[in-house]
Design a protein around this motif. Sequence first.
Motif, PDB file in Angstrom:
ATOM      1  N   MET A   7      52.288  60.564  56.225  1.00  0.00           N
ATOM      2  CA  MET A   7      52.558  59.586  55.169  1.00  0.00           C
ATOM      3  C   MET A   7      53.266  58.363  55.738  1.00  0.00           C
ATOM      4  O   MET A   7      52.966  57.236  55.367  1.00  0.00           O
ATOM      5  N   LEU A   8      54.201  58.573  56.652  1.00  0.00           N
ATOM      6  CA  LEU A   8      54.904  57.465  57.282  1.00  0.00           C
ATOM      7  C   LEU A   8      53.942  56.621  58.118  1.00  0.00           C
ATOM      8  O   LEU A   8      53.986  55.390  58.070  1.00  0.00           O
ATOM      9  N   ALA A   9      53.064  57.256  58.846  1.00  0.00           N
ATOM     10  CA  ALA A   9      52.087  56.523  59.650  1.00  0.00           C
ATOM     11  C   ALA A   9      51.144  55.720  58.767  1.00  0.00           C
ATOM     12  O   ALA A   9      50.797  54.572  59.081  1.00  0.00           O
ATOM     13  N   ALA A  10      50.735  56.278  57.629  1.00  0.00           N
ATOM     14  CA  ALA A  10      49.860  55.559  56.703  1.00  0.00           C
ATOM     15  C   ALA A  10      50.574  54.358  56.096  1.00  0.00           C
ATOM     16  O   ALA A  10      50.001  53.278  55.947  1.00  0.00           O
ATOM     17  N   GLN A  13      50.804  51.593  58.679  1.00  0.00           N
ATOM     18  CA  GLN A  13      49.503  50.948  58.884  1.00  0.00           C
ATOM     19  C   GLN A  13      49.176  50.000  57.728  1.00  0.00           C
ATOM     20  O   GLN A  13      48.673  48.901  57.951  1.00  0.00           O
ATOM     21  N   LEU A  14      49.459  50.408  56.503  1.00  0.00           N
ATOM     22  CA  LEU A  14      49.204  49.537  55.358  1.00  0.00           C
ATOM     23  C   LEU A  14      50.101  48.305  55.381  1.00  0.00           C
ATOM     24  O   LEU A  14      49.673  47.214  55.027  1.00  0.00           O
ATOM     25  N   ALA A  15      51.332  48.466  55.794  1.00  0.00           N
ATOM     26  CA  ALA A  15      52.241  47.331  55.871  1.00  0.00           C
ATOM     27  C   ALA A  15      51.810  46.353  56.950  1.00  0.00           C
ATOM     28  O   ALA A  15      51.954  45.141  56.791  1.00  0.00           O
ATOM     29  N   ALA A  16      51.263  46.852  58.023  1.00  0.00           N
ATOM     30  CA  ALA A  16      50.829  45.985  59.110  1.00  0.00           C
ATOM     31  C   ALA A  16      49.574  45.216  58.746  1.00  0.00           C
ATOM     32  O   ALA A  16      49.328  44.127  59.254  1.00  0.00           O
ATOM     33  N   CYS A  17      48.768  45.731  57.831  1.00  0.00           N
ATOM     34  CA  CYS A  17      47.510  45.089  57.452  1.00  0.00           C
ATOM     35  C   CYS A  17      47.660  44.136  56.281  1.00  0.00           C
ATOM     36  O   CYS A  17      46.692  43.468  55.918  1.00  0.00           O
TER      37      CYS A  17
END
Length: 69
Positions: A7-10, A13-17
């Motif tokens: 969940m943290l990795a997801a 990734q969403l914040a970076a995009c």
Amino acid sequence: MRQPIIMLAAAIQLAACSPSDPADFLPPVTAENCEPEAIAKISDQKARSQFIDMCVRRNTFRPSPPRGW
């Protein structure tokens, strides 16, 4: 234990995009879009200022060819 890491990795990734630069969602610089009425439709002040700068600079300077008179 593994689920929070996924969940943290997801989330990272969403914040970076996510788009952070106003130029990502600006209309293309054309004569129609550089009219004052079209510029007034841009709600974000920073994006509007950046778009006005791009409209002003859409025509580049080209020196004339040298003449050997």
